[in-house]
Design a protein around this motif. Sequence first.
Motif, PDB file in Angstrom:
ATOM      1  N   SER A  44     -17.063 -11.914   9.802  1.00  0.00           N
ATOM      2  CA  SER A  44     -15.878 -11.558  10.514  1.00  0.00           C
ATOM      3  C   SER A  44     -16.073 -10.747  11.780  1.00  0.00           C
ATOM      4  O   SER A  44     -15.780 -10.906  12.554  1.00  0.00           O
ATOM      5  CB  SER A  44     -14.977 -11.005   9.472  1.00  0.00           C
ATOM      6  OG  SER A  44     -13.632 -10.583  10.400  1.00  0.00           O
ATOM      7  N   SER A  45     -16.912  -9.638  11.537  1.00  0.00           N
ATOM      8  CA  SER A  45     -17.231  -8.692  12.681  1.00  0.00           C
ATOM      9  C   SER A  45     -18.488  -8.020  12.133  1.00  0.00           C
ATOM     10  O   SER A  45     -18.364  -6.904  11.348  1.00  0.00           O
ATOM     11  CB  SER A  45     -16.246  -7.829  12.941  1.00  0.00           C
ATOM     12  OG  SER A  45     -16.823  -6.795  13.855  1.00  0.00           O
ATOM     13  N   ASP A  69      -9.904 -11.496   9.865  1.00  0.00           N
ATOM     14  CA  ASP A  69      -9.629 -12.700   9.085  1.00  0.00           C
ATOM     15  C   ASP A  69      -9.790 -12.420   7.691  1.00  0.00           C
ATOM     16  O   ASP A  69      -9.477 -13.338   6.943  1.00  0.00           O
ATOM     17  CB  ASP A  69     -10.350 -13.917   9.686  1.00  0.00           C
ATOM     18  CG  ASP A  69     -11.759 -13.703   9.962  1.00  0.00           C
ATOM     19  OD1 ASP A  69     -12.151 -12.453   9.647  1.00  0.00           O
ATOM     20  OD2 ASP A  69     -12.425 -14.573  10.764  1.00  0.00           O
ATOM     21  N   LEU A  70     -10.077 -11.122   7.324  1.00  0.00           N
ATOM     22  CA  LEU A  70      -9.983 -10.738   5.834  1.00  0.00           C
ATOM     23  C   LEU A  70      -8.700 -10.258   5.597  1.00  0.00           C
ATOM     24  O   LEU A  70      -7.857  -9.805   6.513  1.00  0.00           O
ATOM     25  CB  LEU A  70     -11.018  -9.777   5.772  1.00  0.00           C
ATOM     26  CG  LEU A  70     -12.507 -10.468   4.950  1.00  0.00           C
ATOM     27  CD1 LEU A  70     -12.925 -11.375   6.045  1.00  0.00           C
ATOM     28  CD2 LEU A  70     -13.478  -9.394   4.653  1.00  0.00           C
ATOM     29  N   GLU A 111      -1.887  -9.524   0.632  1.00  0.00           N
ATOM     30  CA  GLU A 111      -2.881 -10.712   0.615  1.00  0.00           C
ATOM     31  C   GLU A 111      -2.677 -11.343   2.061  1.00  0.00           C
ATOM     32  O   GLU A 111      -3.392 -12.601   1.988  1.00  0.00           O
ATOM     33  CB  GLU A 111      -2.408 -11.588  -0.470  1.00  0.00           C
ATOM     34  CG  GLU A 111      -2.459 -11.184  -1.705  1.00  0.00           C
ATOM     35  CD  GLU A 111      -4.088 -10.582  -1.976  1.00  0.00           C
ATOM     36  OE1 GLU A 111      -4.941 -11.542  -1.896  1.00  0.00           O
ATOM     37  OE2 GLU A 111      -4.232  -9.578  -2.676  1.00  0.00           O
ATOM     38  N   GLN A 112      -2.200 -10.683   2.862  1.00  0.00           N
ATOM     39  CA  GLN A 112      -2.230 -11.172   4.367  1.00  0.00           C
ATOM     40  C   GLN A 112      -3.347 -11.069   5.050  1.00  0.00           C
ATOM     41  O   GLN A 112      -3.806  -9.805   5.235  1.00  0.00           O
ATOM     42  CB  GLN A 112      -1.035 -11.120   5.122  1.00  0.00           C
ATOM     43  CG  GLN A 112       0.346 -11.664   4.814  1.00  0.00           C
ATOM     44  CD  GLN A 112       1.483 -11.008   5.612  1.00  0.00           C
ATOM     45  OE1 GLN A 112       1.422 -10.886   6.377  1.00  0.00           O
ATOM     46  NE2 GLN A 112       2.757 -11.342   4.814  1.00  0.00           N
ATOM     47  N   PRO A 113      -3.965 -11.832   6.036  1.00  0.00           N
ATOM     48  CA  PRO A 113      -4.941 -11.454   6.806  1.00  0.00           C
ATOM     49  C   PRO A 113      -4.590 -10.507   7.565  1.00  0.00           C
ATOM     50  O   PRO A 113      -3.548 -10.227   8.216  1.00  0.00           O
ATOM     51  CB  PRO A 113      -5.193 -12.622   7.708  1.00  0.00           C
ATOM     52  CG  PRO A 113      -4.554 -13.786   6.870  1.00  0.00           C
ATOM     53  CD  PRO A 113      -3.481 -13.425   6.233  1.00  0.00           C
ATOM     54  N   MET A 114      -5.525  -9.498   8.002  1.00  0.00           N
ATOM     55  CA  MET A 114      -5.394  -8.455   9.080  1.00  0.00           C
ATOM     56  C   MET A 114      -4.756  -8.741  10.177  1.00  0.00           C
ATOM     57  O   MET A 114      -4.034  -8.116  10.631  1.00  0.00           O
ATOM     58  CB  MET A 114      -6.710  -7.709   9.158  1.00  0.00           C
ATOM     59  CG  MET A 114      -6.737  -6.462   9.483  1.00  0.00           C
ATOM     60  SD  MET A 114      -6.116  -5.221   8.157  1.00  0.00           S
ATOM     61  CE  MET A 114      -6.789  -3.800   8.905  1.00  0.00           C
ATOM     62  N   ALA A 115      -5.086  -9.974  10.691  1.00  0.00           N
ATOM     63  CA  ALA A 115      -4.709 -10.337  11.853  1.00  0.00           C
ATOM     64  C   ALA A 115      -2.978 -10.387  12.149  1.00  0.00           C
ATOM     65  O   ALA A 115      -2.273 -10.478  13.058  1.00  0.00           O
ATOM     66  CB  ALA A 115      -5.159 -11.622  12.565  1.00  0.00           C
ATOM     67  N   THR A 116      -2.433 -10.713  10.826  1.00  0.00           N
ATOM     68  CA  THR A 116      -0.992 -10.729  11.033  1.00  0.00           C
ATOM     69  C   THR A 116      -0.206  -9.633  11.053  1.00  0.00           C
ATOM     70  O   THR A 116       1.015  -9.538  10.961  1.00  0.00           O
ATOM     71  CB  THR A 116      -0.596 -11.303   9.820  1.00  0.00           C
ATOM     72  OG1 THR A 116      -0.814 -10.743   8.422  1.00  0.00           O
ATOM     73  CG2 THR A 116      -1.254 -12.951   9.521  1.00  0.00           C
TER      74      THR A 116
END
Lengths: 347, 510
Positions: free
Chosen positions: A194-195, B360-361, B406-411
């Motif tokens: 991821s990074s 994306d985690l 449980e949501q991706p960090m990007a959201t």
Amino acid sequence: MKLPRGLGFEKYSGVYLWIALIIAFSIWQPHYFPTMFTVHTVAADQATACMLALAVLVPIAAGQFDLSVGANANICTMTAILLINDGWAWPKAVVSAVVLGAVIGAVNGFFVVRLKVSSFITTLGTGSIITAFQIIITNNSQPMPPSIDSWNNFTQTLVGGFQIIVIYMFALAFIVWWLLQKTPFGRYLFAIGSSPEAARLSGARVGMYTWVSMIISGLIAGIAGAFYASYAGPSLTYGSSLLLPAFAAVFLGSTQIIPGRFNVWGTVLAIFVLATGVKGLQLATDAQWLAPMFSGTALVVAVAVALGRQRSAEERTRKRLARTDASQLPGSSDEPLLPQVDGVTVE
Amino acid sequence: MPATFGSPAPTAALAITNLTKTFVGGRALNGVSFAIEAGEVHALLGENGSGKSTLIKVLSGYHKPDPGAEVLVNSAHLTFGVPHSSYEVGARFVHQDLGLIEDCSISDNLAFGPGFPTRVGTIREKTTRKRARLALEAMSLDLDPAMPIWRLSPAQKTGVAVARALIEDESAPVHLLVLDEPTARLPEHEVELLLAIVRRVRARGIGVLYVTHRLDEVFEIAQRATVLRDGVKVATEQVAGLTREKLLQQLLGAALEQAHRKSESDDRKGAPVLTVQGLASEALRDVNLDVHEHEIVGVAGITGSGRDALCATVFGARPHDAGTIQVNDQAITSRRPDLSMAAGVAYIPAERKLQGCFMDLTARENIGFTSLSTIWRFPTLRKGLEVLLAKQWFSKLGVRPSGGTEQPMATFSGGNQQKIIYGKWFQRQPSLYLLDEPTQGVDVGAKAELHQALFSAAEAGAAVLVSSSDVDELATICDRILVMRNGRIADVLVGERVSVHGITRAALDA
């Protein structure tokens, strides 16, 4: 939102596609396709491809490509057979082949981690070097397949109608699944993928984990090669033909089961969906070009779908955040927005 | 310099009238008007968030201002929101990021904008070189056009960027050059070279809008200066006859001083947690400092002062050449963040999206990441425990949406991402926090909650070192401020001097 969520189209579209393919070919070729024989041969024939896909999967979780897995498995196959023909006990030959695979992985890791050569370039090059070594050790002529019963039975013993190599493959898949999904090691790999910089600043030893992922990739390729030697005998070229299907399965798999993440069961599913399609069409039409056409299309389409999905998710998030921002806006700007800080600072 | 500037003449290089720009979150510019004469260097001053960058972005055609504004460049109307209109009326820009391609030669870089001279599709090397040489000579830069950019000094690079901006184009002659903090990343001894280049530009009758934080340069190069504060023009003044003190007053305003966090901790200050001695690196020179238990120490300084390198260097994420770093009597070595963490250090970098978290985690995986050894019990990572930890930090820090573990960090929005990152580190209960720009890009409400979280950490006995370009923030949360200039800690502010004015003065060495 257009598809009903409850049926899990998002996560399991591959399963539905698989079922659709099976039904379609069963109707089209009712005598040849829907037989246990087809099930058994597809499963056994795909076992090696599936193991190579697992070899690709581990480093790709950490953002590293291993394009040498095909050549690696191939040289391990030839090594095992040459050693057995030299009079080695076959278990010893198998272990040696697997160790060779791991050593190749370690060499790849050295270039990637220590010398900072991109994994794409490194493994493209080492793949070619491995092929060269294979020509040196085999003189480019196919050796005789060893005729030892226990050696053949090693992968071809029937268990419930399936050749045992299928069981090995699922056992390996289970171990890789455990490693990637259930251990800190797996979490570190996905974080690095991821990074890498964020992973480093959060205490992950990025170089070490990357290196280990390359070694595991080589190790699995070695195992696949050794099993293949027992299952199908010597072949000088099968490795390169399995590389693309392996990558196709890994990328297609990343749109399944856990969408957006490279994952084991998605990869396994993708291998069998692709194989079912190819097998059905081959039974129906006898065309030679089907397998490469299928894998190639699957690879490009899978990546396009994954990227498209990512883009639309980003867009959704952006819109949602813009909405909440607007609704949180204060009616007038002199409304106090810092209640907590005021509590601390105003003594 | 005769004081002829000031009355708006028809030949003004730039005339801005009634420029207002409203964003969703508030007003960035409010009725700003001023003019720049041909051949004038006009300094634009203002604190972070005063509206400088919005103004530049309006000029470059990136932002469209509110109706009613008018911008004339050499009497030609600028069509708002259209970048090529900005070029056509004769405005040129050199941004902080120079936009040069390091691997390519000077002449190639100079040709990328206007295009290479060609004959039947083939580049005419000699003509390209010659044009480049002329452009460099105009800036009095004695450089070989074949030299790649990476071999140039920082000031020379800026010079090439200026030369590129000013390349002759008959259809759109240059009238205005905007330099956005050209000296921010220059070492002291290079500044003079850059100022010489600016003087050459001015001699060609081009108006220069010179954005800077450094007051010295204003007095050295500019004829007039405009000061922005909170989106409003405070004044436009002749530099001759202006004093440092007056300029500073205009910059800071008479706004009410915010009371800072009471440093009652002086008497109950604990043992030193962090001790740094003689730390030197590319960006730092002989830095000595210590941070005690219960203490929040701020690091202030303008861009290029070494402020933004200090925390990362102490953490071991950036290499250092000399000096010792001790945390709880354990030495920190460079390049091993994992060992620093084991010694009890937490580090939150400024680049949240690239370095602070895994976009994306999921939020749960991000929070659990630094505590995997707690969560791991053979043979699996205990997901239940991890979910529990995530939920706990979500509720403690008020992350929204509260059910989003449980949501991706990007959201998540920026502020909530930052809270999740805080949770990740709080979980480890470190004894030293190193924070770079701890609330950058965070909305006001979340900012207050994050500050609150830091106070509780300090309350519980942690030592906190905060580096921030937001002077307000430093004044609000810090017990003590270290002010950096040219890589050194030049001043230490305590008590009364921990204030927005005090910090800004010290950072500008005024």
